[in-house]
Design a protein around this motif. Structure first.
Motif, PDB file in Angstrom:
ATOM      1  N   SER A 199      -0.322   6.421   9.041  1.00 24.13           N
ATOM      2  CA  SER A 199      -1.233   5.796   8.088  1.00 24.13           C
ATOM      3  C   SER A 199      -0.873   4.316   7.898  1.00 24.13           C
ATOM      4  CB  SER A 199      -1.249   6.540   6.754  1.00 24.13           C
ATOM      5  OG  SER A 199       0.042   6.644   6.230  1.00 24.13           O
ATOM      6  N   SER A 200       0.425   3.998   7.966  1.00 18.16           N
ATOM      7  CA  SER A 200       0.836   2.599   7.832  1.00 18.16           C
ATOM      8  C   SER A 200       0.314   1.765   8.996  1.00 18.16           C
ATOM      9  CB  SER A 200       2.359   2.474   7.818  1.00 18.16           C
ATOM     10  OG  SER A 200       2.883   3.246   6.792  1.00 18.16           O
ATOM     11  N   LEU A 201       0.385   2.351  10.203  1.00 15.02           N
ATOM     12  CA  LEU A 201      -0.108   1.613  11.361  1.00 15.02           C
ATOM     13  C   LEU A 201      -1.602   1.321  11.228  1.00 15.02           C
ATOM     14  CD1 LEU A 201       1.833   3.373  14.259  1.00 15.02           C
ATOM     15  CD2 LEU A 201       2.102   1.026  13.485  1.00 15.02           C
ATOM     16  N   LEU A 202      -2.323   2.297  10.647  1.00 22.36           N
ATOM     17  CA  LEU A 202      -3.758   2.065  10.438  1.00 22.36           C
ATOM     18  C   LEU A 202      -3.985   0.910   9.487  1.00 22.36           C
ATOM     19  CD1 LEU A 202      -5.650   5.465  10.125  1.00 22.36           C
ATOM     20  CD2 LEU A 202      -5.750   3.760  11.926  1.00 22.36           C
TER      21      LEU A 202
ATOM     22  N   CYS B 152       0.848  -1.204   0.000  1.00 19.61           N
ATOM     23  CA  CYS B 152       0.000   0.000   0.000  1.00 19.61           C
ATOM     24  C   CYS B 152       0.881   1.251   0.000  1.00 19.61           C
ATOM     25  CB  CYS B 152      -0.902   0.029   1.220  1.00 19.61           C
ATOM     26  SG  CYS B 152      -2.347  -1.022   1.070  1.00 19.61           S
ATOM     27  N   LEU B 153       1.952   1.208   0.786  1.00 19.94           N
ATOM     28  CA  LEU B 153       2.865   2.357   0.858  1.00 19.94           C
ATOM     29  C   LEU B 153       3.540   2.606  -0.481  1.00 19.94           C
ATOM     30  CD1 LEU B 153       4.850   2.242   4.208  1.00 19.94           C
ATOM     31  CD2 LEU B 153       3.349   4.043   3.379  1.00 19.94           C
ATOM     32  N   LEU B 154       4.049   1.528  -1.075  1.00 19.19           N
ATOM     33  CA  LEU B 154       4.780   1.671  -2.339  1.00 19.19           C
ATOM     34  C   LEU B 154       3.905   2.281  -3.424  1.00 19.19           C
ATOM     35  CD1 LEU B 154       6.916  -1.606  -2.550  1.00 19.19           C
ATOM     36  CD2 LEU B 154       7.678   0.740  -2.118  1.00 19.19           C
ATOM     37  N   ILE B 155       2.639   1.881  -3.444  1.00 16.50           N
ATOM     38  CA  ILE B 155       1.744   2.425  -4.477  1.00 16.50           C
ATOM     39  C   ILE B 155       1.150   3.760  -4.019  1.00 16.50           C
ATOM     40  CG2 ILE B 155      -0.287   1.965  -5.891  1.00 16.50           C
ATOM     41  CD1 ILE B 155       0.173  -1.024  -5.293  1.00 16.50           C
TER      42      ILE B 155
END
Lengths: 356, 581
Positions: B218-221, B86-89
């Motif tokens: 946001s990553s933790l979410l 999700c982060l990469l995109i």
């Protein structure tokens, strides 16, 4: 309108006393400016008076009535906080009528009051606009109108000019002054800017260390500042602190950042600073080497025109690093010294030196 | 004498406020105790006590079971992998939307958010129709390559799970990092370059530290959401892969309550740690955004007058964004299309829709579809109303001006409320359902009142989002506004009616619709609790997933998508969606 007395007020913030045994009297119908640096507790004081926060100790007296335990609703105080907080979802007119409705005035009376206060504050054309559609100065006038519409016992203004651009400040200050005189409402005006107190105050109260340090008309305080710090806060020109004082043989030797100054008399009280009015200096072509006058050598740093005839020059002192003296002179004298960066000699009589 | 009367006057105003706040605190604590804390205690009790005597035995056995350990590892692994993807995109896309101005930008960002608000069951059916064995992606591939090989296999594979999780959560990263990118003051970059610092060093030293917290929070979410994933893993895992959430459900289904409760305890502990970490980082990232006036310099999206390097870069970005949009929409469009494709040429394209609006019971379902619709809408409405009331109370307790201005500190009971509402955020929907079941299934009236517990589970799941929507609106109110109102003579009630309420009205509307939408699509807790007559659309669609024709389930899904999209449209109209908890 009322006479307001604050007795022995104290307030803590995060366990630290920021207001301590505070005493002040605001006379009926006067505009008192409370002058103090940011964070000295001025705003907290206003909130205590408005009943928004409770003091740790002390009382608030309106005429002879102790209102310390009144709710804000009951105090009938016109409170204008620092940021122009108008109710954003109400038009200007509704903003003004809010307090009138809270006081359960009849519809006709509300209309009458709005017309009256809109005229005084010159916002007749803004009544149908939302706060987001008017300028900062206009917002402040609306906030003022909203506070005054309920015919408050006391008007509290917290730095009303702080968010107004420089060009509008003076005119708004004078507007506030005019409205206050027209309505005769006792007013406490809080600011950190001494210029504002010069413009509009009946009296000015200087506050630091949680206390009022001096109170009086601007002219009184200017002439007789109680100490060096007060003179500094009032923005007086040519004020310097005194490091130490020596007296012997009828003379006094005063050490200041602009050098050692010899006074031909003995000073027998504690002094914190000295002041030499800009008009006391004489520009001379040669130094007299006379011990009866005090002399300085410096270079002209800048020249400020006061009017066609009078100028103020700023002189960098040769012997005192980073210190400068402001000197008033007329056109004639200026013509002699006008070359920029030119070295000049200044003389002043010891009797012109004011001890603070 | 005089003074004592005035003291009373003051006290009356203070008392009326105190009374309102005390009542709110009592209401909140009773609700949380009855529907959350006591059930959670029951879970702990079930996990740590067993008939065989040794209290910790089942707990330790469950914990050390190799099968459980393996899938605890898998749960963490898939959540981590989904988050990284999700982060990469999402990060570059977030930057793209922050940097470039073009027509329809807001619309696209909003459309990209739709997957996040869709019920998980919709994602499942969309994925089945799009990427499943007979899905059109594979059909297309088989036609092109003229073979019977499939391009993607989502049934019982890790890739299926990860793909669905990325689809689901991508918008969290995109939406939450856009403001972080936008907040970077362009003048800082300019100053950095005038100081002779190169682009990569500027990014490393100036830009990254400012977006770091937004990225982490946001990553933790995303991690939390995927760690607690249920429906997707239950279906696509196909007994090859399990998350803790699915394992808890399986234990429950096999009536191994102690084992399920033990797993729930482990999950709760991990969730709590992540949530606390999230709250800490979130506070930091909010601080970072405070007091900033200038932002990133935006650029019109255009190829005119650019050198070839920029043209290539911008074109590639556009293609990339386009692919992501396609990825985010293909399953939704596929559902609509599928709902109109009859299983044989003699049937009408509207057959699916005609089926769902008849009283007739469709075979694998426990009840008729009209009832499913009715339940779904009724539960959602009631859940929204209750969530709103409780959330407004929470906001009033948390922002009790009267206390904070007088004492400069919160009372113990107010702080207690602020902590008590954190744990429900860290509780998965299956755990919620399990707790309610364990605590209340002993009641005689349980099976007839199960709808109450379904609604309460929906309320608990949506409260963090609703509270946040209202709190965001409330925090925008300048306290001085309320002070001025008081000093103008307004009573506590008038201040609420004329100032507070109008200013948080939008937050309340947004929160209410949000809660409605969450309840509409809630799957886990409902799936665990619901019995026959109290099932919802989501459960119905899930039960139909294995049937011969997908026309009925896609028709039901289409209606659910439309209602959800309408909610989302209204939320955007009245305010902003809160993806954060």
């Amino acid at each position: 309108m009322v006479n307001v007395k604050l007795n022995n007020l104290s307030m803590k913030y995060e366990k630290k006393l920021i207001i301590e045994n505070f005493e002040i009297e605001i006379l009926d119908g006067e505009l008192l400016v409370l002058l103090g640096a940011s964070g000295c507790g001025k705003t907290s004081l206003l909130k205590i008076i408005a009943g928004i926060i409770e003091p740790e100790e002390g009382t608030v007296i309106f005429d002879d009535e102790d209102i310390t335990n009144y709710t804000p609703q009951k105090r009938k105080i016109g409170y204008v906080p620092q940021a122009q907080v108008l109710f954003p979802h109400m038009k200007v007119e509704q903003n003004i009528s809010f307090g009138l409705e809270a006081h359960k005035l009849s519809k006709e009376l509300i209309k009458e009051r709005i017309t009256w206060i809109a005229e005084i504050t010159q916002i007749q054309d803004l009544l149908n606009r939302f706060p987001s559609e008017i300028s900062g100065g206009q917002k402040q006038r609306v906030a003022l109108a909203r506070a005054l519409a309920i015919k408050p016992n006391l008007l509290l203004l917290d730095e009303p000019l702080s968010s107004i651009d420089a060009s509008g400040r003076e005119s708004l200050a004078l507007t506030i002054r005019r409205i206050q005189k027209e309505t005769g409402i006792t007013t406490l005006y809080v600011t950190h800017n001494q210029e504002e107190s010069r413009l509009i105050s009946d009296r000015v109260a200087l506050m630091y260390d949680g206390k009022i340090q001096q109170i009086g008309s601007v002219i009184e305080v200017d002439r007789n500042p109680r100490n060096y710090l007060i003179a500094k806060i009032m923005g007086s020109s040519n004020v310097w602190p005194v490091d130490y004082l020596e007296t012997n043989n009828g003379n006094s030797l005063v050490s200041t950042p602009i050098g050692l100054i010899t006074l031909p008399y003995e000073v027998n009280r504690k002094i914190t600073g000295i002041r030499i009015p800009p008009s006391s200096f004489k520009i001379v072509s040669t130094l007299s080497e006379d011990s009866k006058v005090i002399e300085f050598i410096g270079r002209i740093k800048s020249i400020i025109e006061k009017d066609d005839e009078n100028f103020r020059i700023v002189v960098d002192l040769k012997d005192a690093h980073l210190e400068y003296i402001k000197v008033d002179c007329n056109k004639e004298m200026l013509n002699i010294v006008s070359a920029a960066n030119k070295e000049i000699q200044l003389q002043v009589l010891p009797s012109e030196v004011i001890l603070i | 004498m005089h003074r004592s009367i005035q003291k009373k006057a003051r006290n009356f105003e203070g008392l009326s406020n105190k009374f309102i706040i005390s009542l709110s605190i009592i209401a909140l604590i009773s609700f949380l105790l009855a529907f959350f804390y006591i059930p959670i205690v029951r879970i702990f009790q079930t996990a740590l006590s067993s008939d065989s005597g040794n209290g910790f035995q089942v707990f330790w056995e469950t914990l050390s079971d190799p099968f459980n350990l393996k899938f605890l590892g898998f749960t963490l692994f898939q959540a981590f992998l989904s988050t990284v993807l999700c982060l990469l995109i999402g990060l570059p896309i977030g930057y793209f939307f922050a940097k470039y101005e073009f027509k329809g930008k807001k619309l696209i960002v909003n459309l990209l958010t739709i997957p996040f608000v869709l019920p998980p069951v919709i994602v499942l059916i969309g994925f089945t129709v799009t990427y499943g064995q007979g899905g059109w992606v594979n059909l297309l591939w088989q036609n092109i390559t003229n073979s019977s090989n499939v391009l993607v296999a989502i049934d019982g594979t890790v890739q299926g799970i990860i793909l669905a999780h990325v689809f689901y959560n991508l918008s969290v990263i995109i939406r939450l990092t856009i403001p972080a990118w936008q907040n970077i003051d362009n003048e800082q970059i300019e100053v950095s370059s005038t100081l002779g610092v190169g682009k990569s060093k500027t990014f490393q030293k100036i830009i990254f530290p400012q977006i770091k917290n937004a990225i982490i929070s946001s990553s933790l979410l995303v991690f939390i959401y995927t760690f607690n994933s249920f429906a997707i893993v239950m279906k696509l895992g196909n007994f090859n892969f399990y998350t803790l959430e699915v394992l808890i459900y399986e234990s429950f289904d096999l009536l191994k309550f102690s084992e399920g409760a033990s797993l729930a305890v482990i999950q709760l502990v991990i969730n709590s740690l992540v949530i606390i970490l999230y709250l800490v980082v979130e506070r930091k990232s909010r601080k970072m955004a405070e007091g900033k006036e200038k932002g990133l310099k935006t650029e019109r999206l255009s190829l005119k007058g650019k050198n070839w390097k920029s043209i290539v870069r911008i074109s590639l970005s556009i293609v990339f964004v386009f692919i992501v949009i396609l990825f985010s929409f293909a399953p939704i469009i596929a559902i609509f299309v599928k709902s109109f494709i009859p299983k044989s040429s003699v049937d009408s394209p509207f057959w699916g829709y005609s089926q769902i609006f008849t009283q007739q019971k469709i075979t694998p379902l426990n009840t008729n579809t009209i009832r499913l619709f009715g339940n779904t809408l009724l539960f959602a409405t009631v859940a929204a109303v209750i969530s709103l009331i409780l959330s407004v109370l929470i906001v009033f307790v948390l922002r009790n001006r009267y206390h904070s201005i007088k004492k400069y500190q919160r009372s113990v009971s107010e702080s207690l409320v602020s902590y008590l509402i954190i744990l429900p955020m860290a509780t998965s929907s299956i755990t919620l359902g399990l707790g309610l079941y364990l605590n209340y299934s002993g009641l005689n009236s349980y099976y007839n009142s199960v709808w109450i517990f379904i609604i309460m589970s929906h309320v608990l799941i949506s409260i963090p989002f609703v509270t946040r929507s209202i709190l965001v609106a409330y925090n925008r109110i300048d306290v001085e506004l309320l002070n001025v109102a008081s000093s103008l003579g307004a009573s506590r009630v008038m201040v609420f009616r004329k100032i507070e309420f109008p200013l948080i009205k939008r937050g309340i509307i947004v929160g209410g619709i949000f809660s409605f939408a969450i309840s509409l699509g809630e799957f886990g807790a409902t799936f665990l609790l619901a019995r026959a007559n109290y099932e919802t659309l989501s459960i119905g669609i899930y039960n139909l997933l294995g049937s011969q024709t997908l026309q009925i389930s896609t028709a039901m899904a289409s209606v659910l998508i439309l209602i959800t999209a309408l909610c989302f449209y209204l939320i955007n109209k009245f305010g902003d969606i809160e993806l954060k908890v």
